[in-house]
Design a protein around this motif. Structure first.
Motif, PDB file in Angstrom:
ATOM      1  N   LEU A  62       0.833  -1.205   0.000  1.00 14.13           N
ATOM      2  CA  LEU A  62       0.000   0.000   0.000  1.00 14.13           C
ATOM      3  C   LEU A  62       0.870   1.259   0.000  1.00 14.13           C
ATOM      4  N   ASP A  63       1.984   1.189   0.736  1.00 13.28           N
ATOM      5  CA  ASP A  63       2.942   2.314   0.748  1.00 13.28           C
ATOM      6  C   ASP A  63       3.470   2.568  -0.673  1.00 13.28           C
ATOM      7  N   TYR A  64       3.840   1.469  -1.319  1.00 15.59           N
ATOM      8  CA  TYR A  64       4.400   1.570  -2.680  1.00 15.59           C
ATOM      9  C   TYR A  64       3.375   2.155  -3.660  1.00 15.59           C
ATOM     10  N   ASP A  65       2.101   1.629  -3.504  1.00 14.37           N
ATOM     11  CA  ASP A  65       1.032   2.135  -4.377  1.00 14.37           C
ATOM     12  C   ASP A  65       0.857   3.640  -4.190  1.00 14.37           C
ATOM     13  N   ARG A  66       0.970   4.069  -2.911  1.00 15.60           N
ATOM     14  CA  ARG A  66       0.825   5.494  -2.624  1.00 15.60           C
ATOM     15  C   ARG A  66       1.928   6.313  -3.330  1.00 15.60           C
ATOM     16  N   ILE A  67       3.156   5.755  -3.246  1.00 14.33           N
ATOM     17  CA  ILE A  67       4.297   6.448  -3.898  1.00 14.33           C
ATOM     18  C   ILE A  67       4.024   6.576  -5.404  1.00 14.33           C
ATOM     19  N   ILE A  68       3.564   5.436  -5.950  1.00 15.11           N
ATOM     20  CA  ILE A  68       3.307   5.435  -7.408  1.00 15.11           C
ATOM     21  C   ILE A  68       2.249   6.470  -7.756  1.00 15.11           C
ATOM     22  N   LEU A  69       1.188   6.425  -6.959  1.00 11.42           N
ATOM     23  CA  LEU A  69       0.090   7.340  -7.227  1.00 11.42           C
ATOM     24  C   LEU A  69       0.557   8.796  -7.112  1.00 11.42           C
ATOM     25  N   LYS A  70       1.342   9.032  -6.075  1.00 12.99           N
ATOM     26  CA  LYS A  70       1.854  10.380  -5.846  1.00 12.99           C
ATOM     27  C   LYS A  70       2.755  10.827  -7.023  1.00 12.99           C
ATOM     28  N   THR A  71       3.627   9.883  -7.411  1.00 11.72           N
ATOM     29  CA  THR A  71       4.567  10.198  -8.498  1.00 11.72           C
ATOM     30  C   THR A  71       3.811  10.489  -9.793  1.00 11.72           C
ATOM     31  N   ILE A  72       2.833   9.634 -10.050  1.00  5.88           N
ATOM     32  CA  ILE A  72       2.094   9.814 -11.309  1.00  5.88           C
ATOM     33  C   ILE A  72       1.271  11.105 -11.258  1.00  5.88           C
ATOM     34  N   ASN A  73       0.720  11.386 -10.083  1.00  5.76           N
ATOM     35  CA  ASN A  73      -0.012  12.647  -9.904  1.00  5.76           C
ATOM     36  C   ASN A  73       0.889  13.843 -10.166  1.00  5.76           C
ATOM     37  N   ALA A  74       2.075  13.774  -9.510  1.00  6.89           N
ATOM     38  CA  ALA A  74       3.035  14.878  -9.683  1.00  6.89           C
ATOM     39  C   ALA A  74       3.409  15.024 -11.162  1.00  6.89           C
ATOM     40  N   PHE A  75       3.591  13.864 -11.789  1.00 12.77           N
ATOM     41  CA  PHE A  75       3.956  13.849 -13.225  1.00 12.77           C
ATOM     42  C   PHE A  75       2.886  14.560 -14.057  1.00 12.77           C
ATOM     43  N   ALA A  76       1.617  14.189 -13.716  1.00 16.61           N
ATOM     44  CA  ALA A  76       0.493  14.779 -14.459  1.00 16.61           C
ATOM     45  C   ALA A  76       0.501  16.300 -14.330  1.00 16.61           C
ATOM     46  N   VAL A  77       0.840  16.780 -13.105  1.00 17.09           N
ATOM     47  CA  VAL A  77       0.857  18.228 -12.894  1.00 17.09           C
ATOM     48  C   VAL A  77       2.053  18.861 -13.624  1.00 17.09           C
ATOM     49  N   GLU A  78       3.222  18.209 -13.443  1.00 13.63           N
ATOM     50  CA  GLU A  78       4.458  18.752 -14.052  1.00 13.63           C
ATOM     51  C   GLU A  78       4.378  18.831 -15.578  1.00 13.63           C
ATOM     52  N   LEU A  79       3.664  17.819 -16.099  1.00 13.37           N
ATOM     53  CA  LEU A  79       3.592  17.732 -17.579  1.00 13.37           C
ATOM     54  C   LEU A  79       3.189  19.058 -18.219  1.00 13.37           C
ATOM     55  N   ILE A  80       2.290  19.746 -17.526  1.00 10.04           N
ATOM     56  CA  ILE A  80       1.744  20.979 -18.103  1.00 10.04           C
ATOM     57  C   ILE A  80       2.856  21.973 -18.410  1.00 10.04           C
ATOM     58  N   THR A  81       3.861  22.017 -17.521  1.00 11.61           N
ATOM     59  CA  THR A  81       4.887  23.060 -17.698  1.00 11.61           C
ATOM     60  C   THR A  81       6.084  22.607 -18.545  1.00 11.61           C
ATOM     61  N   ILE A  82       6.192  21.290 -18.817  1.00 11.49           N
ATOM     62  CA  ILE A  82       7.381  20.837 -19.585  1.00 11.49           C
ATOM     63  C   ILE A  82       7.289  21.374 -21.019  1.00 11.49           C
ATOM     64  N   PRO A  83       8.327  22.122 -21.468  1.00  4.65           N
ATOM     65  CA  PRO A  83       8.183  22.834 -22.748  1.00  4.65           C
ATOM     66  C   PRO A  83       8.596  22.038 -23.994  1.00  4.65           C
ATOM     67  N   SER A  84       9.553  21.083 -23.829  1.00  4.95           N
ATOM     68  CA  SER A  84      10.057  20.455 -25.071  1.00  4.95           C
ATOM     69  C   SER A  84      10.188  18.948 -24.907  1.00  4.95           C
ATOM     70  N   LYS A  85      10.362  18.271 -26.039  1.00  5.47           N
ATOM     71  CA  LYS A  85      10.440  16.813 -25.986  1.00  5.47           C
ATOM     72  C   LYS A  85      11.750  16.364 -25.327  1.00  5.47           C
ATOM     73  N   GLU A  86      12.830  17.157 -25.460  1.00  2.22           N
ATOM     74  CA  GLU A  86      14.099  16.805 -24.830  1.00  2.22           C
ATOM     75  C   GLU A  86      13.917  16.814 -23.306  1.00  2.22           C
ATOM     76  N   LYS A  87      13.267  17.892 -22.825  1.00  2.00           N
ATOM     77  CA  LYS A  87      13.068  18.024 -21.369  1.00  2.00           C
ATOM     78  C   LYS A  87      12.127  16.924 -20.884  1.00  2.00           C
ATOM     79  N   LEU A  88      11.131  16.621 -21.676  1.00  2.00           N
ATOM     80  CA  LEU A  88      10.175  15.572 -21.300  1.00  2.00           C
ATOM     81  C   LEU A  88      10.894  14.230 -21.153  1.00  2.00           C
ATOM     82  N   ALA A  89      11.812  13.958 -22.116  1.00  2.00           N
ATOM     83  CA  ALA A  89      12.528  12.685 -22.077  1.00  2.00           C
ATOM     84  C   ALA A  89      13.320  12.565 -20.769  1.00  2.00           C
TER      85      ALA A  89
END
Ligand code: ADP
Length: 657
Positions: free
Chosen positions: A30-57
């Protein structure tokens, strides 16, 4: 990192039914699932500001996949042109020693290796033991298991996420699910980046094209006007206001009729309408006459179309060709006048040619007439031979008779007068003989009869005839021609004798007291014998040499003591040429002259043929007759009474008749 076994169906297992270890495992999961969920959530938020494909990679590899517990992650993006996957980000031991830098920039062709195959098939893959898979392309360090998922935008592969692990069969369904989620989110972001990049590029292109258009409008040497389909002006090039003498703003929204006189505007507007109606570009030369000023313009128009091909306006390009037209007119005028001049000159030339032809014809006629007259003169003289010679012979004969008549001897004065008659008469007779000879040759009345002729005979005969004169003048004749093994000539002996006699007699005549005349001969190639007569006389100056063979030319000796007619060499040259030979000479004033004649040789030598002796002289015959003491009868045929009388007196003097 703890390895977690996942059993989806165990989600509903009751807490109290679990063993202590099971409860511990569930808490960890459950701890691991939480980390994953948190990471993916953060990713979803961060995605908005990532400007280029190099940075995304890089963000994907380092922040997302790394945080999810993968020890190794490489993000490949697709190079569509080259059809290969190129590493854009790499996380793992030794893979990126410095931040955002890849140690081994792998490029994998589509279809090759595990990553290449995932990109080609668009299907994710888990490989449990890489050592048993020959598709595996090792990066910096070989691994044992691998998970690879494609990055897809609307079913098109744009890259792959590839993770490896040193442990065998490390990756499971759960990893696949997490990585596929990350891949889907990353793909969506890649799509957005591509779209915004395309939008930026499109905007850039619009701006670039706008500036191109501005440059064209500013610098074009022709007048550009853009109109809508109703003929209202939308845009104009910068030069139009200058040409029209109006403000730029006056044009926009107005029509051609607003600033051009109606008779000119009508022409342009009719062309506009045609282009809108037919869609066919037009090309027209227009003559604008306004207030006494004429302007020529070249008007080109074509339709402006939208993306769907619908005509939305007209582009009109106008070039002022007034100067060009004027130059053309001037050129045409110059051309026409040149043509006229050429025509005129051609006529003049034709006339000149005709005139020259007429002059040539006249010249030819005159020449022919002169030749005919000359021939007539020659014919006349040659036919006068008898008439001229007969009285001369009578004069000379009677003069001789006067001098030698023993019955009536002359006084000293009478004798001297008779001498004068004889000298003058002889000279006149020689002149008559030579003029007649020349006329005969020119009239073509002399006959040539060639045969095998011994050189020696001709030389001897000539020398016999001149020797007495040479002795009298104290000139020594040196004959170096020899007597043996001489060639036979193919010639007319009488005529050749005449030629040599003239050369030798000149050599004697124009010599100095005590001088010599030397005769030599030399065999030349092509069966030619050169007979030379060299004297030690007065010589002939270079300036006079050109006239040597001209008739009646005595080269300044006309008034001297040496008698001559100036025709001898003319006759000699003509005869030697009739015999197929040539004559030539060398001369130096004060030293003497050498005249030579080239005569054709026969194929035989004089040893091959019986040499016929020359006829014995008539004088000798009379001497022999006298010795016999017999009586003879003389038959004398004569039509001239003077000569008949002369002969009677001569015979009377001989006696015994
Ligand atoms: P002619 O001897 O009767 O004058 P020719 O025709 O034989 O006529 O010669 C023409 C002229 O050429 C001569 O008058 C003389 O001036 C010059 N001439 C000819 N032969 C010789 C020569 N051997 N040496 C110098 N002058 C010569």
């Amino acid at each position: 990192m703890t390895k977690i076994g996942i059993n989806n169906s165990s989600n509903v297992v009751a807490w109290r039914e679990l063993s202590a270890e099971g409860q511990e495992n569930l808490v960890a999961k459950l701890d691991y699932d939480r980390i994953i969920l948190k990471t993916i959530n953060a990713f979803a938020v961060e995605l908005i500001t990532i400007p280029s494909k190099e940075k995304l990679a890089w963000y994907l590899a380092r922040e997302v996949v790394g945080k999810l517990g993968f020890v190794d992650c490489v993000v490949y993006l697709m190079d569509d042109e080259k059809k290969l996957l190129r590493q854009y980000a790499a996380i793992g031991e030794h893979k990126n020693p410095a931040s955002d830098e890849i140690a081994n920039l792998l490029e994998i062709p589509l279809g090759e290796g595990i990553t290449g195959q995932v990109a080609q098939t668009k299907k994710p893959l888990i490989i449990d033991d890489l050592e048993k898979d020959d598709r595996y392309i090792s990066d910096i360090e070989p691994a044992r298991s691998e998970i690879c998922v494609p990055l897809l935008i609307e079913d098109k592969v744009v890259g792959v996420i590839d993770c490896e692990d040193q442990r065998v069969a490390y990756f499971n369904e759960f990893h696949m699910e997490v990585l596929s989620t990350v891949s889907a989110m990353a793909s969506a972001k890649l799509k957005l980046i591509a779209q915004s990049q395309a939008a930026v590029m499109a905007e850039e292109m619009v701006r670039t094209r706008d500036s191109w258009l501005r440059s064209i409008f500013k610098n074009a040497p022709i007048e550009i006007v853009l109109k809508d389909t109703d003929g209202h002006i939308i845009a104009i090039s910068d030069n139009v206001p200058n040409v029209m003498g109006c403000d730029k703003n006056d044009f926009i929204g107005s029509t051609t009729a607003d600033f051009l006189p109606s008779h000119i505007a009508d022409v342009y507007m009719a062309a506009d309408r045609r282009v809108v109606e037919t869609g066919i570009p037009s090309h027209q030369e227009i003559k604008e006459e306004n207030d006494g000023v004429t302007r020529y313009s070249l008007s080109e128009k074509f339709p402006l179309q939208d993306e769907d091909g619908v005509i939305v306006g007209i582009c009109s390009l106008t070039t002022d060709i007034t100067d060009l037209k004027r130059s053309e007119d001037a050129l045409r005028e110059a051309h026409d006048s040149l043509e006229l001049q050429v025509e005129k000159r051609t006529c003049e030339l034709m006339e000149e040619i005709d005139e020259r032809k007429r002059a040539e014809e006249a010249l030819l006629n005159a020449k022919e007439e002169a030749e005919a007259a000359n021939l007539a003169k020659s014919e006349f003289l040659s036919s006068m031979s008898h008439e001229l010679r007969t009285p001369m012979n009578a004069i000379l004969g009677f003069a001789q008779l006067l001098q030698h008549n023993p019955k009536e001897p002359l006084s000293e004065t009478q004798n001297s007068s008779a001498d004068h008659i004889l000298r003058g008469g002889n000279h006149l007779l020689e002149l008559i003989e030579q003029v007649l000879e020349l006329s005969k040759i020119e009239a073509g009345h002399i006959s040539i009869s060639v045969d095998h002729t011994p050189v020696r005979d001709v030389i001897d005969h000539s020398l016999n005839l001149i020797r007495e004169r040479a002795n009298r003048d104290g000139i020594e004749i040196i004959d170096q021609i020899g007597r043996d093994d001489l060639p036979l000539l193919w010639t007319d002996d009488t005529r050749l004798t005449q030629v040599l006699l003239n050369l030798i007699s000149n050599a004697v005549k124009y010599n100095r007291k005590g001088g010599t005349v030397t005769l030599t001969c030399q065999e030349l190639p092509d069966r030619v014998l050169r007979i030379s007569v060299a004297d030690t006389g007065i010589g002939i100056s270079t300036e006079k040499q050109d006239n040597l063979f001209k008739p009646f030319e005595r080269l300044g000796l006309e008034t001297g003591m040496i008698e001559g007619t100036g025709i001898g060499l003319t006759i000699t040259k003509k005869i030697i040429e009739l015999l197929g030979g040539h004559i030539g000479f060398e001369s130096e004033v004060g030293k003497g002259s050498t005249f030579w004649v080239d005569v054709l040789m026969s194929e035989k030598r004089d040893t091959d043929i019986a040499i016929v002796n020359m006829a014995t002289s008539p004088g000798k015959m009379i001497e022999e007759l006298d010795e016999t003491g017999s009586q003879y009868t003389v038959l004398y045929v004569e039509d001239n009474p003077d000569n008949m009388e002369l002969m009677e007196v001569i015979i009377g003097c001989i006696g015994n008749t």
